[in-house]
Write an enzyme that holds these catalytic residues in place. Structure first.
Site, PDB file in Angstrom:
ATOM      1  CE  LYS A 267      -0.763  -3.256   1.573  1.00 40.17           C
ATOM      2  NZ  LYS A 267      -0.145  -4.267   2.379  1.00 40.17           N
ATOM      3  NE  ARG A 268       6.654  -0.072   2.372  1.00 39.95           N
ATOM      4  CZ  ARG A 268       7.781  -0.029   1.666  1.00 39.95           C
ATOM      5  NH1 ARG A 268       8.197   1.119   1.179  1.00 39.95           N
ATOM      6  NH2 ARG A 268       8.457  -1.130   1.433  1.00 39.95           N
TER       7      ARG A 268
END
Length: 502
Positions: A267-268
């Site tokens: 996600k990052r």
RNA sequence: GCCGCUAUGGUGCAACGGUUAGCACGUAGCCCUUUCAAGGCUAAAAUACGGGUUCGAUUCCCGUUAGCGGUACCA
């Protein structure tokens, strides 16, 4: 299941003879959304099946009741549909095929290829990790418990079924992208085939290794195309095929997709859910083109490839051995390329869907003269649009009379004190035009500028802000033509109010 | 730790023993110009390191390093 995807090529293809017809499957697990890596695997399977007249199967691998989230299946299916990946058989749910796996496991038990293991899971958990050896050195240990020799370690508890990995020897398999591979059996632990039973059940659900193999045999899968993260699972599965008396398929492990820092995509790194790209407004075909080129190349330098070309050129031989970084700027480039180069009739339905979702769509644009206008307008707009929703936001003034003036645009192009008078004169001049076309607007506008003693550019920029509210838009006179005489004149006069002292 | 996979510019790919190491994204500059894009041109930028094999290695072999994957009663 088949559906009509966006601009998919004709897939009536040759119905390959049933004997050597390739059969592939995409087997997502509903423990998360459809991420870009899974999407790429799905795409490769699909391209392979469609390219070689094969059968594409969708199988949901939901054998982990704990982590499984059934509601995620909808999103996965939606993502696949958007991607244009369709399938011929399925979706099959492994959670509904438990009996099949248990029966196979029992056969393995009977033949001595598997054994009942009474050990607590902890005994095996991490058993393959390093542990302290003599003098602080790390040594490897593969657990072989006494259960495998028919001596239950803790009789009385419900056993799991484990595969009895042969002692010594090697297990080989052929990988269409990596070639012949072999692993030493001593490196492979006695993996669990079926979980121990709970609440009175004899056994629990099958584990991944068991269910994939049983299903791949049952579904007559010929080519297993999946992520390279499965490469070290493969020898286990080959052992299972052999124990089951089945012939292993051809494996094709495709390299993984990494984030910009070359670490596992998460996600990052930004959006990893395929549906996020759909929502953002990327064109599915552009996304497909981009994804296909992550870990695969047709051999030459071409890279702008329509799906039909992907289908003509795809082959496992072109699959790279190295992990690829998901490069969003390049995805955006592909999208703008498709936005510009797609035959307009292929783009129109997608813009229509966008305008419908934003409430700007008007029924009159569906056919006849209205459709012609719509087509012309979209064509004018598309070189400057980056994502589908831009048609509703950035291009709003073309589809609606309700738009606002950007402050920055006014500051930049309405600075000159002569602007209000010039706009007013322009409105009069344009209103008087007997014919409304590019050149007529051009001449009239330049005449006003000349008469006012300003450069044409100054007037042109000021008009742009007045009729579309922003500093950036398609070339002015083309914009005027598309908006129409009545609307342009009205907007020019309305803009005058913006100058009125407050 | 152990097992496995991989290694061409910042990124994605070409070159599958012989090229001035090619293309594209991105970056910088120029051109075009009615804003912004697009487009055109140009530039900087790579064979991880060390050994072999060979007349010749980006390419084949070995080692090192690095990254990634696996090492579950997850998939």
């Amino acid at each position: 299941m088949r559906f009509d995807g966006d601009s998919l090529p004709d897939m009536t293809g040759q119905p390959a003879s049933s004997s050597n017809q390739p059969r592939v499957r995409f087997a997502p697990s509903p423990t998360g959304y459809l991420h870009v890596g899974g999407a790429r695997t799905a795409l490769f399977n699909w391209l392979f099946a469609r390219r070689f007249g094969g059968i594409m199967i969708l199988r949901i691998e939901d054998t982990d009741a704990e982590r499984n989230k059934p509601e995620l299946v909808t999103g996965i299916l939606e993502g696949l549909k958007w991607l244009g990946v369709d399938w011929d058989e399925g979706p099959f749910y492994q959670s509904q095929r438990t009996e099949l796996y248990q029966n196979s496991a029992k056969k393995l038990l009977a033949s001595g290829a598997a054994f009942l293991c009474y050990c607590p899971p902890e005994k095996y958990v991490g058993g393959d990790h390093a542990e302290e050896g003599a003098e602080g050195t790390k040594v490897r240990r593969v657990v072989r418990c006494s259960c495998r020799d028919g001596k239950p370690s803790t009789p009385g508890v419900k056993p799991a079924i484990r595969f009895k990995v042969p002692v010594g020897g090697k297990t080989k398999f052929f990988d269409a992208v990596f070639g012949e591979r072999e692993f030493s059996n001593d490196e492979i632990e006695d993996f669990v085939l079926v979980r121990s039973g709970k609440d009175g059940a004899e056994f629990g659900q099958a584990m991944y290794q068991m269910s994939v193999v049983v299903d791949d045999v049952d579904m007559r899968i010929t080519h297993v195309i999946r992520g390279a993260d499965h490469i070290s699972n493969t020898p286990k599965q080959v052992l299972l095929y052999e124990a089951l008396g089945a012939t292993p398929p051809v494996f094709a492990h495709v390299p993984l997709i990494l984030g910009a820092d070359k670490s596992r995509l998460s996600k990052r790194h930004g959006a990893t859910d395929v549906n996020m790209y759909r929502i953002e407004g990327f064109l599915p075909e552009a996304f497909r083109n981009f994804l296909a080129l992550l870990g695969w190349a047709p051999g030459g330098d071409e890279q702008f490839l329509r799906t039909s070309e992907l289908l003509e050129k795809f082959s496992l031989e072109g699959v790279s051995h190295t992990n690829a970084v998901f490069d969003r700027p390049k995805l955006e480039w592909f999208n703008t390329q498709f936005l510009q180069k797609l035959p307009i009739e292929e783009l129109l339905p997608q813009v229509e869907a966008e305008l419908k979702s934003s409430g700007l769509w008007k029924a009159e644009w569906a056919s006849g003269a209205g459709h012609e206008w719509f087509s012309k307008t979209v064509d004018l707009l598309r070189p400057r649009v980056r994502l589908l929703p831009d048609f509703s936001s950035w291009s709003r003034a073309f589809f609606s009379d309700e738009f606002s003036y950007e402050q920055a645009a006014k500051d930049k192009f309405w600075k000159d004190p002569k602007v209000p008078d010039l706009l007013s004169s322009t409105a009069d001049a344009l209103a008087a035009l007997p014919e409304w076309n590019h050149d007529a607007c051009d001449h009239a506008t330049r005449a006003v500028a000349e008469a006012g003693g300003v450069k044409a550019g100054l007037l042109i920029n000021a008009i742009r802000v007045a009729i579309v509210g922003q500093a950036v838009a398609p070339p002015l006179f083309d914009t005027m033509v598309v908006l129409g005489q009545e609307r342009v004149v009205r907007r020019l006069r309305a803009a005058l109010k913006e100058f009125a002292p407050a």
